[in-house]
Design an enzyme around this catalytic site. Structure first.
Site, PDB file in Angstrom:
ATOM      1  N   ASP A 250       0.831  -1.201   0.000  1.00 21.30           N
ATOM      2  CA  ASP A 250       0.000   0.000   0.000  1.00 21.30           C
ATOM      3  C   ASP A 250       0.865   1.251   0.000  1.00 21.30           C
ATOM      4  OD1 ASP A 250      -2.303  -1.517   0.040  1.00 21.30           O
ATOM      5  OD2 ASP A 250      -2.414  -1.517   2.229  1.00 21.30           O
TER       6      ASP A 250
ATOM      7  N   GLU B 253       4.019   1.370  -0.890  1.00 17.95           N
ATOM      8  CA  GLU B 253       4.835   1.358  -2.107  1.00 17.95           C
ATOM      9  C   GLU B 253       4.069   1.976  -3.270  1.00 17.95           C
ATOM     10  OE1 GLU B 253       8.345   0.795  -4.065  1.00 17.95           O
ATOM     11  OE2 GLU B 253       7.934   0.403  -1.963  1.00 17.95           O
ATOM     12  N   ARG B 254       2.784   1.711  -3.369  1.00 16.22           N
ATOM     13  CA  ARG B 254       1.975   2.305  -4.437  1.00 16.22           C
ATOM     14  C   ARG B 254       1.945   3.822  -4.308  1.00 16.22           C
ATOM     15  NH1 ARG B 254      -3.462  -0.996  -4.112  1.00 16.22           N
ATOM     16  NH2 ARG B 254      -4.147   0.698  -5.448  1.00 16.22           N
TER      17      ARG B 254
ATOM     18  N   ARG C 242      10.532  28.739 -30.250  1.00 10.85           N
ATOM     19  CA  ARG C 242      10.142  28.231 -31.567  1.00 10.85           C
ATOM     20  C   ARG C 242       9.194  29.211 -32.241  1.00 10.85           C
ATOM     21  NH1 ARG C 242       8.560  23.291 -34.265  1.00 10.85           N
ATOM     22  NH2 ARG C 242       8.129  24.060 -36.348  1.00 10.85           N
TER      23      ARG C 242
ATOM     24  N   GLN D 131      -3.387  30.102 -29.748  1.00 14.96           N
ATOM     25  CA  GLN D 131      -4.402  29.721 -28.769  1.00 14.96           C
ATOM     26  C   GLN D 131      -4.393  28.219 -28.477  1.00 14.96           C
ATOM     27  OE1 GLN D 131      -8.354  30.895 -29.875  1.00 14.96           O
ATOM     28  NE2 GLN D 131      -9.219  30.384 -27.887  1.00 14.96           N
TER      29      GLN D 131
END
Length: 107
Positions: free
Chosen positions: A5, A7-8, A33, A44
């Site tokens: 748990d 670790e997640r 750019r 936009q």
């Protein structure tokens, strides 16, 4: 199983760093750019995509921080150490917005 748990929750922070690195790279790029005589950051569509990136990053960050705080708050007695604490067992963790191929939405 309770170690998984936490670790997640820890592994969910990795994509946050990747998302932040992407945003850090793309912001200067859209000002450097040029296309059609102006920076692409002035278009936009690009501004909308940047806003979506920023919103998704902050939503994912807030979610991971909330889960981490929930994991910190949990104080269980020794006899209940195997009960999942901070995440439901079926909680998907991954790229916010879901996997484009699966149709699942995670946030």
């Amino acid at each position: 199983m309770s170690g998984l748990d936490y670790e997640r929750a820890i592994l969910a922070a990795g994509p946050l760093g990747i998302m932040q690195a992407c945003l850090d790279v793309v912001l200067p790029y859209v000002h450097q750019r040029h296309q059609f005589g102006q920076p692409i950051g002035e278009f936009q569509l690009m501004q909308g995509k940047l806003a979506d990136m920023y919103t998704t990053l902050n939503a994912a960050r807030a979610y991971v921080y909330a889960v981490a705080r929930a994991c910190d708050r949990v104080r269980r007695p020794a006899r209940m150490r195997r009960v999942p604490s901070c995440l439901p067992p079926n909680a998907p963790l991954g790229w916010p917005g879901g996997d484009p191929g699966s149709g699942r939405q995670w946030l």
